[in-house]
Design a protein around this motif. Structure first.
Motif, short mmCIF file in Angstrom:
data_model
loop_
_atom_site.label_atom_id
_atom_site.label_comp_id
_atom_site.label_asym_id
_atom_site.label_seq_id
_atom_site.Cartn_x
_atom_site.Cartn_y
_atom_site.Cartn_z
N ASN A 54 0.84 -1.20 0.00
CA ASN A 54 0.00 0.00 0.00
C ASN A 54 0.87 1.25 0.00
O ASN A 54 1.87 1.31 0.73
CB ASN A 54 -0.89 0.02 1.26
CG ASN A 54 -2.01 -0.98 1.18
OD1 ASN A 54 -2.03 -1.83 0.29
ND2 ASN A 54 -2.94 -0.90 2.13
N SER B 46 2.28 4.67 0.94
CA SER B 46 2.31 5.32 2.25
C SER B 46 2.06 6.81 2.12
O SER B 46 2.73 7.49 1.34
CB SER B 46 3.66 5.08 2.92
OG SER B 46 3.73 5.82 4.12
N SER C 188 4.08 0.65 2.25
CA SER C 188 3.96 0.47 3.71
C SER C 188 5.09 -0.38 4.26
O SER C 188 5.65 -0.09 5.33
CB SER C 188 2.62 -0.16 4.04
OG SER C 188 1.58 0.70 3.71
N TYR D 24 -0.01 -2.54 6.77
CA TYR D 24 -0.57 -1.27 6.28
C TYR D 24 -0.51 -0.17 7.33
O TYR D 24 -0.84 0.98 7.04
CB TYR D 24 -1.98 -1.43 5.73
CG TYR D 24 -3.00 -2.09 6.62
CD1 TYR D 24 -3.44 -1.49 7.79
CD2 TYR D 24 -3.56 -3.31 6.26
CE1 TYR D 24 -4.39 -2.09 8.58
CE2 TYR D 24 -4.53 -3.93 7.05
CZ TYR D 24 -4.92 -3.31 8.21
OH TYR D 24 -5.87 -3.92 9.00
N GLU E 196 1.11 3.06 6.38
CA GLU E 196 0.48 4.05 5.49
C GLU E 196 0.37 5.42 6.13
O GLU E 196 0.47 6.43 5.46
CB GLU E 196 -0.96 3.61 5.17
CG GLU E 196 -1.11 2.61 4.07
CD GLU E 196 -2.58 2.28 3.86
OE1 GLU E 196 -3.40 3.22 3.85
OE2 GLU E 196 -2.90 1.09 3.76
N ARG E 197 0.11 5.43 7.43
CA ARG E 197 -0.31 6.69 8.06
C ARG E 197 0.65 7.14 9.16
O ARG E 197 1.20 6.32 9.89
CB ARG E 197 -1.70 6.49 8.71
CG ARG E 197 -2.76 6.02 7.76
CD ARG E 197 -3.31 7.19 7.01
NE ARG E 197 -4.37 6.76 6.10
CZ ARG E 197 -5.25 7.60 5.58
NH1 ARG E 197 -5.20 8.87 5.85
NH2 ARG E 197 -6.17 7.15 4.75
#
Lengths: 259, 714
Positions: free
Chosen positions: B267, B269, B277, B514, B517-518
């Motif tokens: 995924n 990022s 990720s 994942y 990602e954040r």
């Protein structure tokens, strides 16, 4: 000199004044450079740069309500719990008339709060804006604490506000009955039994028992018959028999007449 | 001389002669199969197995309609517990067998309904059953309770998580039998002549009425204990202090481990634009904390079925698996979301589901986004080929092993989706030589404020066991990854509350790939890594935890004397725990074998076992020992040799060893020898009976430590 001529001569001055007014308004009311930049960085998801800007020019970037909200959003996006928590706390005071600080606070409490913090905030929110979610949470929390007095207060408010369902009315009836307020309990249980498509046995029996004990034997029998006695419900039958045996000896003729 | 002989004989007579007796740890768990379809849905599994496990007991499940086992089998149990809520009527023979078992010393615990019929009261066996629990059945049931009030309310046992309310649920009227019972909860009402007993304990068992042990608060949608189940079960089982196999502690410290499910490996990022990720997790989470191990589970289908991203996944997986603090794990081949559908797999049904979902998605696409409902999960993420258990497990292991560096292979299989594999899958993982873990979703925090949300150690599936992860992952903290993404900060509360006031679970940092990602999720991860780094923990590879749990179930304890036990088959389980002993109690090291250390913490005595040995002899006394022994270590300690003025052992772990020994006051020399032969030497002084050996050595290989009194020749 006619008025028109006089006006024309003063026109540049008027334009100048208007321009100055516009500039003053812009200076005081439009976003400053840092605020605009913060908005742009936030829109572009440049959170680190936005945070750097805030670290450099917090006062100018957070001059308006929008700037505050953007600053909080930046810190939330970056997961800076130590920063956004206090910021939201300050925003609740600074922008007390606005909803957005409360929404942020709700999000933070829902995500990170201890149970006690959740209850405290739910109470504050319910006082501010009563919602069904707040109502059920508080009723449940008070039930969990065994605080029937507070639970009863919230149930009553929920009923008054139209947030409660019949289960809540039934619960309030039991609380008032346990507190000794038979009249209120009878009123509430009557509402449950009369309006529920399938009244819970405990509600029917408690109502019957309360009515009998409070001198409403004939009405109790009438209600019980009207709302349907279930001959297969042995537990209920025992309670009816108990109530009849203990309370109705003196009223037997009345009851026979009623039936 | 005559006096001496007499004294000797007297001592022989008075000394309690305890024949070697295997302590019974299994409890038969009876559930109502018509009400609770599978074991994982039973009240016993959801509510009671955790406290039973904590007290050292193992639940063996049995459906009530199968009846009780024969008398001999029943006597092998430490106890029998049933938790039914109506709809079950047991036969007279049930009560007869139960009575025989109770008379043979098997504790009988009833939660909820007894299972008696209207006719049962006429039978003496039923009456005898209840009397053994301190009860007599009046046949009455109180539905109208507004005038009921508590008569006896033992607050040591009640008000644990929720308080008893003045508004009572209905209850059966069992009155006290006067059979030596202790009533913990009873109510009185003008509707009955005697108080109704709602909770009681006797020497033969216990009774806990329905609706008074725990409560489901409908408005909160949460279950809360009214009863303290730990205290109650401990009281009913009524056992003197004994060495409880402990899964929380290693070398005197609380265990920490971490594992990653490989979902969302590639995924994009938001936190680090341009990276996926897995790269972000690798650089910011794994490499930044080389002192904290992590097990990384790859979804092998990302390589087998995803042609576009397979090269990227392969490269990053190789990089991550090559890190010394990383343990290689598998997170399935096709990533099943619904293992329950795969138990009796029907390919056509799966294809029908895929088609139905495609149709629903096309219909939903026309709707306004706000009206869209979230579709449930498909059976599997990669469903191009029919499901087969061999591909799912052996196939996934083969693909993942190819990416592991020399010397590493997959150690752990991490269940995906609903984490409900069937017995075939569990057996396949075992036969493939890997441990299995995941599921349970344990939380104990502001959102889930009850021990009922702390899962037991395992789920029993036929003859197999699924080991639950210790903590929940970020999914449950982030509204299934819809945000807020910093939500896993709340894990800290679960760590605190499962660590005190008593240590119920290790610390487990469990997340998905994942999470890279954040920013918010990364912050939450590094926050907990910082806690693990600054807390006194024993960091281990995740696969050690299911090994330890395996040891919990295999451990056999024999009582040899009043304070003496023989312990066998504990495998990798490195700790025994004694509850309810004085803080002056400690091992008699001279008389013990396989015991290398001790530590008293939160009213429990933790003994460190030497897992390089398969049996241990434990002897306790109150006399301080002159032997050098382990107090605590960040690294696992094994192969220990204890003596006066000497201690040697093999240490292995992550970060620095941080070793502390119990040692008499004085100066000591120590040497740490690494695998290549490099030796680090030094001296240290024991203060207040504790010798701290702190070095800067970090090694992922075992090292040998030797400690000697300074005055002795090296």
């Amino acid at each position: 000199m006619t008025w028109d001529e006089s006006f024309e001569r003063r026109l540049p001055l008027i334009y100048g004044v208007v321009a100055i007014v516009i500039v003053v308004i812009a200076v005081f009311f439009l976003p400053s450079g840092p605020e605009q930049r913060l908005q742009q960085l936030l829109a572009d998801r440049q959170y680190r740069e936005a945070k750097a800007l805030l670290d450099r020019e917090a006062e100018r970037a957070m001059r308006t309500e929008r700037g505050w909200a953007d600053a909080i959003e930046v810190n939330i996006q970056l997961g800076k719990v130590d920063t956004f928590g206090p910021l939201v706390g300050d925003a609740l005071t600074t922008w007390a008339e606005s909803d957005w600080p409360r929404e942020y606070k709700t999000e933070i409490v829902d995500a990170l709060g201890t149970f006690e913090e959740r209850v405290d905030w739910a109470e504050a929110e319910f006082d501010h804006t009563p919602t069904l979610q707040g109502f059920t949470f508080l009723v449940g929390a008070m039930q969990g604490r065994g605080n029937t007095r507070r639970e009863g207060e919230f149930l009553q408010r929920g009923i008054d506000l139209g947030l409660a369902n019949l289960t809540h009315v039934e619960r309030l009836a039991y609380i008032t009955a346990a507190e000794g307020d038979a009249e209120a309990a009878i009123r509430l249980l009557t509402q449950v039994v009369e309006t529920s498509p399938k009244p819970p046995p405990q509600a029917r029996l408690s109502l019957f028992s309360l009515m009998v004990e409070n001198g409403q034997a004939v009405a109790a029998v009438d209600l019980a018959v009207r709302t349907g006695l279930d001959p297969n419900d042995t537990a209920s039958r025992g309670a009816y028999i108990f109530a009849l045996r203990e309370e109705l000896r003196d009223s037997v003729h009345e009851i026979i007449g009623a039936l | 001389m005559k006096k001496l002989v007499l004294s000797f004989l007297l001592v022989l007579v008075l000394t309690p002669s305890v024949a070697a007796e295997t302590l019974k740890r299994h409890v038969l768990a009876l559930y109502n199969g018509s009400d609770e379809r599978s074991i994982k849905d039973t009240r016993l599994h959801l509510m009671l197995e955790t406290p039973f496990n904590h007290l050292g007991y193992i639940l063996d499940y049995r459906e009530m309609s199968a009846g009780l086992p024969d008398a001999e089998a029943l006597r092998r149990y430490a106890g029998v517990v049933s938790w039914i809520e109506a709809d079950v009527v047991v036969e007279e023979d049930y009560f007869r067998r139960a009575n025989e078992a109770m008379d043979a010393g098997v504790k009988w615990i009833v939660f909820g309904d007894i299972g008696a019929s209207r006719d049962s009261r006429a039978h003496s066996e039923y009456d005898g059953f209840l009397r053994r629990l301190g009860l007599v059945d009046t046949g009455d049931y109180i539905t109208v309770t507004y005038d009921s009030t508590y008569d006896v309310l033992n607050r040591d046992y009640f008000g644990f998580e929720a308080q008893l309310s003045d508004v009572l649920p209905g209850y059966p009227v069992f009155v006290a039998a006067g059979n030596g019972e202790e009533t913990l909860l009873s109510v009185q009402s003008p509707r009955m002549a005697q108080s109704a007993v709602l909770a009681a304990v006797t020497e033969q068992g216990g009774y806990m009425a329905s609706g008074f042990a725990m409560k489901f608060v409908e408005d909160l949608q949460r279950t809360l204990w009214l009863l303290d189940p730990f205290l109650y079960l401990e009281r009913v089982m009524d056992k003197d202090p004994w060495p409880v196999p402990d899964t929380t502690t290693l070398s005197g410290r609380r265990i920490y481990f971490s594992h990653i499910d490989g979902d969302g490996w590639v995924n994009a990022s938001q936190a680090e634009p341009g990276q996926v990720s897995a790269e972000v997790i690798q650089h910011q989470v794994i490499e930044a904390y080389p002192d904290l191990p992590v097990s990384v589970g790859l979804v092998a289908g990302d390589i087998v079925y995803d042609e576009v991203y397979a090269p990227l996944v392969e490269r990053t997986a190789r990089d991550i698996f090559a890190l010394p603090q990383v343990e290689v794990a598998s997170h399935t081949m096709t990533h099943p979301f619904l293992w329950t559908e795969l138990v009796d797999y029907d390919r056509q049904a799966e294809l029908d589901d895929i088609a139905a979902r495609a149709l629903a998605e096309s219909q939903l696409a026309r709707l306004d986004t706000k009206q869209k409902t979230v579709l449930g999960d498909p059976w599997r993420f990669y469903s191009a080929n029919p499901y087969h258990v061999d591909e799912e497990i052996a196939g996934a292991l083969a693909v993942t092993n190819r990416l592991a560096p020399a010397g590493k292979t997959v150690q752990l299989y991490l269940w995906s989706g609903d984490t409900s594999p069937g017995p075939v899958e569990l057996a396949a993982a075992r036969e493939a030589g890997v441990l299995n873990m995941n599921g349970g979703d344990t939380r104990l925090d502001g959102e889930y404020p009850s021990y009922t949300y702390v899962a037991p150690l395992t789920r029993t599936v036929g003859t197999e066991r699924q080991v639950y992860a210790v903590n929940s992952n970020e999914n449950t903290y982030t509204n299934l990854w819809r945000g807020p993404f910093y939500g896993q900060y709340l894990l800290e509360e679960t760590w605190q509350r499962t660590g005190a006031p008593f240590r119920l679970r290790p610390m487990n940092l469990y997340y998905h790939m994942y999470a890279g990602e954040r920013f918010g999720s990364l912050q939450a991860l590094t926050h907990h890594l910082d806690i693990a780094r600054s807390t006194e923990v024993a960091p281990v590879a995740a696969s050690l935890y299911p090994r330890i749990v395996g040891g919990f179930f295999e451990t056999r304890v024999e009582q040899r004397g009043g304070l003496s036990w023989s312990v066998r088959d504990y495998g990798h389980l490195g700790t025994l725990r004694f509850d309810g002993v004085a803080d002056t109690t400690q091992p008699n090291y001279a008389a013990s074998r396989g015991v290398i250390g001790h530590r008293y913490d939160q009213s429990s005595l933790y003994l460190a076992l030497d897992t390089s040995q398969s049996t241990a002899k434990v002897v306790l006394d109150d006399a301080p020992s002159a032997v050098l022994s382990l107090r605590q270590s960040r690294w696992k300690v094994s192969g220990a040799d204890l003596g006066q003025c000497r201690f040697s052992a093999v240490l292995q772990g992550f970060g620095r060893p941080e070793l502390e020994l119990w040692a008499p006051e004085g100066e000591y020399r120590f040497a740490l020898t690494q695998a290549g032969g490099a030796v680090s030497q030094g001296t240290a002084r024991s203060e207040n009976g504790v010798l701290s050996i702190d070095t800067d050595i970090t090694s992922f290989d075992p090292i040998t430590v030797t400690v000697r009194c300074a005055e002795l020749e090296p």
